[in-house]
Structures are given as C-alpha cells and as structure tokens.
Scaffold this active site. Structure first.
Site: not given
Ligand code: GUN
Length: 295
Positions: A53, A97, A120
């Site tokens: 990422k 994460q 997200d």
C-alpha cells in the site's frame, strides 16, 4: 469455451495513472493527499500488505506516514496513534491494518477514526451512508470488484449475482452495492454463507459468481453454469516446495478447471488484489478533494 481473463492488474494500472494525475493537480493546489497507516504487531501478511500500500502511495505521489506499534501495544496506545492521525493536518486518510493482534478492540479502534478520514469505509457512519445509497467512502475490495466488471464491459443490470461469503469487509457490502439502483449495480443478488446447506444449487443459477470465502479451491467448475462470469476474491497461501517462499497464492475457485466453463474470470494473483489497493488510493484522493471543498 475458454474464459476471458479479467486482468485486474491492467485495470488497476489504468486507474492508478488517472489517480496520479489527480494527485498532481491537488498537490499543485496545495492539498497533497497524505495517508496515515497504523500497523500493530508482526504478522507477515499484514506487513507485506502495508508495504504494498505504501509503495502504491509513493508511485501515485501520495504522502504516506507509517506508525508501527509492537504486538504488545495496549488499547490506549493504539487509540492515541489514531487520535494523532485524526488531528494531523497533512493526513487526509487513515488506515488501520487488520487484523489487530487483539481482535476484541477492533470495533472500538475503527470507530474512533474520523468518518471523513475513513479510507477503508469501515466506520459505521460510512457503512450506514453506503447502505442508504448516500455519498460515502466505499470499502476498497467491493468497490474494486465493481470497477473491474465495469471496465471489462460486463453489465450487471438485471443479472443474477451470487456472492459466496458474508464478511463485513467483502461479502456483505458487496451484496448491498450490487443490489443498489446505480450505474455499477442494479443486479439481483443472492448471498450464500456457512449456513447455506447447498451452495452449488445457488451458484449454478448465477450469471455472475463472486467467491469471498477465504478457503482454497472450494468453488469448483461443476458449481457454475457454462458461460458464467467468476470473480475470485480469495487470496490463500498453500504450501509449495518449488517456490523460494515455500508457498504460492491461490484463490477460492478452481481457476484452471473454470477456464473451460466460465466466460470470464479473475486470476489470483493479478485479479481483485491490485484493485483493492487502487481503491484505497482513490478514496485517499477523494478525502483530499472533499477536504479542500470544506476548507
Ligand atoms: N486486512 C485485510 N484487508 C484489509 C483492508 O481492506 N483494510 C484493512 N485496513 N485491513 C485489511
């Protein structure tokens, strides 16, 4: 029939070039998009996802700031790291994460991310707005799948899509987006899961099968009808002594056998995976854009 390969890597590259262009334009106007990434613990898969990422951010011109905490970090320390990202002006988007070493605090941690920095799309405000069809940050994997299908010219309107899996990250939001009366959806949707007695009875009726199970090769070629479109969300590590790493990645679907039966299929790797990261970049740019409008 030999299935068309739905090349997520290629589509992701096209979208990333567009995103890079948007980042340059925003940066020129004084808003360089910045992503805050929080990684807790040493899980090797999470480490490699975060590295991928951050590399994608760098290639697109997006600033990324990583905060890494040990697996022993307590809730207060994790919440303090999120609060610092919430308060940081140069950080327009925040990614924690998952999974966290302590799964019991995930909900509380995600709920403290400001909804306007929630790249997200996991915060209840964004989930609720998505459900209502209002503007929202959409979860990256479902959103990426809709773009693969759109850019591959696969029309979903009026089609029967069977989603296998009901996770909060993939199956559930995907089913919702597919059923919405929108340019990317308007499909008839069935969701199968561990409580479904005969999953094949449903997948055999599907125009499009989306497998988000998380177990290798559980969707076999005899479970789809001739000419179906197959999207494989699974990324499963299976032992492979011939590889230096000792493993290889396979999907939830039996790809080789399905090539002869499906009309189109996403490979693993190189299908859905590159799109997930692309949509993270997309959401980060969107955060910067909305922030500029509100400043
Ligand atoms: N872990 C697995 N997939 C994801 C994702 O899309 N976002 C985050 N934050 N963690 C994940």
């Amino acid at each position: 029939m030999t299935a068309k390969r739905l090349d997520g890597k290629q589509i992701a590259a096209e979208m990333r070039a567009e995103i890079k262009h948007d980042v340059a334009a925003l940066t020129q106007k004084g808003v360089r998009p910045g992503l805050g990434v929080l990684l807790v613990g040493e899980d090797p898969a999470s480490r490699s996802y975060v590295t991928a990422k951050e590399k994608a951010c760098e290639e697109a011109g997006i600033l990324s700031r990583e905060v890494k905490l040990p697996a022993t970090a307590g809730k207060a320390e994790i919440l303090a790291a999120v609060a610092a990202f919430n308060a940081a002006d140069e950080i327009v988007g925040i990614l924690v994460q998952l999974p966290l070493p302590d799964g019991n605090i995930e909900e509380e941690v995600l709920n403290t991310i400001l909804p306007e920095k929630d790249v997200d799309g996991f915060h209840p405000v964004n989930v609720g707005r998505m459900m209502l069809g209002l503007p929202a940050y959409l979860p990256c994997t479902p959103h990426g799948i809709l773009h693969i299908l759109k850019r591959s010219g696969i029309e979903l309107r009026g089609k029967h899509v069977v989603v296998v899996g009901r996770s909060n990250i993939v199956g559930r939001p995907l089913a919702n987006l597919l059923s919405q009366k929108s340019e990317l959806g308007n499909a008839t949707v069935t969701v199968c899961h561990t409580g479904t007695p005969d999953i094949a009875a449903f997948t055999r009726q599907a125009d499009v099968v989306i497998a988000a199970v998380g177990r290798p090769h559980v969707i076999t070629a005899d479970m789809i009808r001739e000419g179906a479109v197959v999207v494989d969300v699974g990324v499963n590590r299976v032992e492979d002594a011939s590889r230096k790493s000792g493993y290889r990645l396979v999907g939830d679907c039996d790809y080789e056998a399905m090539l002869e039966r499906a009309s189109a299929i996403t490979p693993v790797p190189g299908g859905v995976g590159p799109m997930t990261i692309t949509m993270l970049l997309y959401n980060t740019v969107e955060c910067a854009r909305r922030r500029r409008l509100n400043d």
